[in-house]
Design an enzyme around this catalytic site. Sequence first.
Site: not given
Ligand code: GLA
Length: 382
Positions: A118-119, A123, A156, A168, A217
């Site tokens: 969660g940082a 992860s 996800e 990511d 988000y």
């Molecule tokens: C999270 C999401 C990524 C990206 C970032 C912000 O890490 O998983 O896809 O949108 O936020 O850049």
Amino acid sequence: MTSSEAAVGLFRARFGGEPEFIVRSPGRVNLIGEHTDYNDGFVLPMAIEQSTWVALRSSDDRTVRLSSIGHPDAEFDLDALTRGNDGWAEYVKGIAWAIGAEPLRGWEGAFATSIPIGAGLSSSAALGIASALAFTVVSGEPWRPVEAALAAQRVENDWMGLGSGIMDQLIIATAKAGHATLIDCRSLDLAPTALPDDMDVVILDTGTRRQLVGSEYDDRRNACERVAKAAHVVALRDLSIVDLEAMTGKISDDDLRRARHVVTENARTIEAAAALDTGDVRKIGELMDDAHRSIRDDFEASSSALDLMVEIASDLEGCLGARMTGGGFGGCAVALVRGEKTARFVEEITRRYEAVSDNEAKVYVTRAAAGASIDSIGDPIE
Ligand code: GLA
């Protein structure tokens, strides 16, 4: 004990005998290009040394049996994949669903991680890619990292119900050691560029975690989509700053600022990748500083702890640039520091942050790691 040893130890204790394979799936840190991936834009992340490890062995049936340090065991049948409440194990199950369970074999796997949860160091994406690689290796399928990344993103989004772009998963699956990668999130083109040796990437964990995971988000993502729609373009990637300014008064002030962050961040990210190519670390640092101001003031995805950490970092000798990294609203910042100043930087930032904050700082000096890989037993691990 390293996390890879912990995974092997757990495997022996839980399943008996020896694992056949060890999967390593790294976390990531994004140097610049935040909240641009779901706008078809540009990002410049790298994989980090902190990783999730799975020690595993294929089984003769179609059951997947999972164990992880600090979590209850879980198992599921590849012929009956239904969404449940198995916490972290849902990511593994979701991967089987996303890549298609039919050709897959069952396996037993023990997980351990050194990625702080969660940082903002991905992860969960590391878990998704680790699971994809585990299924691939036990089933004797070829490893296709970009497809695995797309599958993990579907998990996800559609299995876990969390918004996220492709950054990511894609960097975790494809990263090149010693390099950051400019990713075009529309074409999925990958352009790795070597990081200079005389500079360190330092991750600064504020010790805070974002609350209400996902809601801010989604709110930001919706704002971006509203502006793209009002401008009649597919995504904010297609807007220039001049196009955007022409929309003043036609969209809300907040939406205008959110979009301004994305449009200017895309330009900064391309510029930072070019500066990395020519070894202009001072320029990259400046762009990171600008990126922090933009995400703090226009996108409003920073937090007081992140702003504090960035401010302290920027004041220290040897710091070329610093900004929040990842989804935001808590978690980590990232700084570029001149190599000869790193030791002193680490000492000072911890002391100064903790002098004015109730939270504990954690600082990681990290190298750019390779994307997810398999180690046979007996290879040197971690
Ligand atoms: C999270 C999401 C990524 C990206 C970032 C912000 O890490 O998983 O896809 O949108 O936020 O850049």
